[in-house]
Motif scaffolding. Structure first.
Motif, PDB file in Angstrom:
ATOM      1  N   SER A  98       1.124  -0.992   0.011  1.00 47.89           N
ATOM      2  CA  SER A  98      -0.352  -0.230   0.089  1.00 47.89           C
ATOM      3  C   SER A  98       0.977   1.270   0.219  1.00 47.89           C
ATOM      4  O   SER A  98       2.087   1.546   0.389  1.00 47.89           O
ATOM      5  CB  SER A  98      -1.021   0.151   1.303  1.00 47.89           C
ATOM      6  N   LYS A 197      -4.389  -9.673   0.770  1.00 49.57           N
ATOM      7  CA  LYS A 197      -5.532  -9.534   1.459  1.00 49.57           C
ATOM      8  C   LYS A 197      -6.657  -9.882   2.044  1.00 49.57           C
ATOM      9  O   LYS A 197      -7.786  -9.053   2.877  1.00 49.57           O
ATOM     10  CB  LYS A 197      -6.017 -11.507   0.927  1.00 49.57           C
ATOM     11  N   THR A 200      -6.939  -3.974   2.888  1.00 44.08           N
ATOM     12  CA  THR A 200      -7.862  -3.058   1.714  1.00 44.08           C
ATOM     13  C   THR A 200      -7.314  -3.410   0.802  1.00 44.08           C
ATOM     14  O   THR A 200      -7.902  -2.089  -0.498  1.00 44.08           O
ATOM     15  CB  THR A 200      -8.414  -1.801   2.238  1.00 44.08           C
ATOM     16  N   ILE A 202      -8.674  -4.956  -1.812  1.00 40.98           N
ATOM     17  CA  ILE A 202      -9.895  -5.244  -3.108  1.00 40.98           C
ATOM     18  C   ILE A 202     -10.401  -4.002  -2.947  1.00 40.98           C
ATOM     19  O   ILE A 202     -10.745  -3.050  -4.421  1.00 40.98           O
ATOM     20  CB  ILE A 202     -10.562  -6.378  -2.880  1.00 40.98           C
ATOM     21  N   SER A 203     -11.066  -3.333  -2.129  1.00 42.89           N
ATOM     22  CA  SER A 203     -11.812  -2.427  -1.931  1.00 42.89           C
ATOM     23  C   SER A 203     -11.047  -0.721  -3.278  1.00 42.89           C
ATOM     24  O   SER A 203     -11.456   0.187  -3.273  1.00 42.89           O
ATOM     25  CB  SER A 203     -11.767  -1.733  -1.145  1.00 42.89           C
ATOM     26  N   TRP A 204      -9.551  -1.187  -2.344  1.00 42.05           N
ATOM     27  CA  TRP A 204      -8.717   0.348  -3.029  1.00 42.05           C
ATOM     28  C   TRP A 204      -8.510   0.062  -4.778  1.00 42.05           C
ATOM     29  O   TRP A 204      -9.023   0.923  -5.901  1.00 42.05           O
ATOM     30  CB  TRP A 204      -7.314   0.059  -2.682  1.00 42.05           C
ATOM     31  N   GLY A 206     -10.749  -1.677  -6.292  1.00 45.84           N
ATOM     32  CA  GLY A 206     -11.883  -1.570  -7.280  1.00 45.84           C
ATOM     33  C   GLY A 206     -12.253   0.169  -7.223  1.00 45.84           C
ATOM     34  O   GLY A 206     -13.617   0.523  -7.989  1.00 45.84           O
ATOM     35  N   ALA A 207     -12.002   0.803  -6.850  1.00 40.13           N
ATOM     36  CA  ALA A 207     -11.858   1.376  -6.415  1.00 40.13           C
ATOM     37  C   ALA A 207     -11.309   2.908  -7.550  1.00 40.13           C
ATOM     38  O   ALA A 207     -12.230   3.601  -8.452  1.00 40.13           O
ATOM     39  CB  ALA A 207     -11.424   2.929  -5.144  1.00 40.13           C
ATOM     40  N   TRP A 255       0.584  -1.602  -4.772  1.00 35.33           N
ATOM     41  CA  TRP A 255      -0.387  -1.656  -5.327  1.00 35.33           C
ATOM     42  C   TRP A 255      -0.730  -0.950  -6.994  1.00 35.33           C
ATOM     43  O   TRP A 255      -1.860  -1.203  -7.346  1.00 35.33           O
ATOM     44  CB  TRP A 255      -2.138  -0.800  -4.463  1.00 35.33           C
TER      45      TRP A 255
END
Length: 291
Positions: A98, A197, A200, A202-204, A206-207, A255
């Motif tokens: 991250s 996993k 965060t 996956i949400s990052w 997705g955003a 990421w």
């Protein structure tokens, strides 16, 4: 995820110094444990922090409490801890990739490995992913372990990417291992499942995808905002973004690079972005409309 240089601290020298400093809280407890601590420090380095090989031992509980105190409130003798906290890894979390680093933390958790509470090579910069992985550093079988930023050279290579499935207006995003000959696949998989996993990411991702959907040129910076492009130009722009992030963050497992690399591997995703970008430029697609 990022390979870091080893701290330059002379840990064995620190041990000797604190044994000679009667004003420290850990003294005199450490006088009785000096030889044990010295051997444990050597064992950690020899075994490169591998939790399968670094065997913890019972220490005097008063020494353990004193070492934890020195970790929280480093005096002059432990100034390297303050320096490691200050310098850390300013641009990327070495554990999960991250773009944030919150603090210094223990690679082998202090609850299970108290002899390395103040050992510089066990102190790694990390974001909140280190909290979510809890004390999990190894699995059920050998080779199932968390990768160590100071010792696992494979972290300089690309070890993780992502894939996009389903309706690309709102895809399902998952992480995928990139095999490398210098490390077992199950080691990479354990690190992904235990550290990445639980973050965060996956949400990052997705955003970032939703931002790309609204304006591809805002996320793929080499795309011209007001001009259509052909497929070759888009592929080159995606590759440029990937290489830029690899270089800027000195890691192929940050990421952003995971995001761009996943896009670069999927022809259907590239075609979808091409249609999306050119459609928005021509005015055929309302970028804010819900599809």
């Amino acid at each position: 995820m990022k390979k870091l240089d080893l701290p330059e601290t002379d840990d064995q020298g620190v041990l000797k110094d604190i044994c000679n400093n009667s004003r420290l809280r850990c003294n005199p407890c450490i006088l009785n444990e000096y030889l044990t601590m010295r051997d444990q420090y050597s064992s950690y380095t020899d075994n490169k922090g591998n939790p399968w090989l670094c065997q913890s031992i019972n220490l005097d509980v008063n020494l353990v409490e004193a070492l934890k105190y020195h970790y929280k409130k480093p005096s002059k003798d432990f100034s390297y801890i303050t320096e490691l906290r200050r310098s850390g890894s300013a641009d990327i979390c070495p554990m999960c990739g991250s773009l944030k680093t919150a603090d210094l933390d223990h690679f082998l958790p202090q609850a299970d490995y108290p002899e390395w509470v103040v050992f510089s090579r066990n102190l790694v910069p990390a974001c909140d992913c280190n909290r979510t992985r809890r004390n999990d550093v190894k699995g059920d079988t050998p080779d199932e372990r968390v990768l160590h930023p100071y010792f696992d050279a494979c972290l300089s290579n690309r070890l993780i990417s992502c894939i996009f499935k389903g309706d690309l207006n709102l895809p399902l995003i998952s992480l995928v291992r990139q095999s490398h000959p210098s490390v077992a696949d199950i080691t990479i998989d354990f690190h992904i499942n235990t550290v990445i996993k639980r973050s965060t990411i996956i949400s990052w991702l997705g955003a970032k995808w939703l931002s790309l959907k609204r304006c591809p040129s805002a996320i793929i910076g080499r795309l011209p905002r007001r001009r259509e492009v052909n497929r070759d130009a888009l592929v080159e722009a995606i590759q440029d973004c990937l290489e830029d992030k690899d270089i800027e963050l000195s890691s192929k497992n940050n990421w952003y690079s995971i995001f761009y690399h996943g896009i670069s591997l999927d022809d259907d995703v590239i075609d979808w972005i091409l249609d999306r970008h050119n459609g928005i430029v021509r005015g055929d697609i309302d970028p804010l409309a819900n599809d």
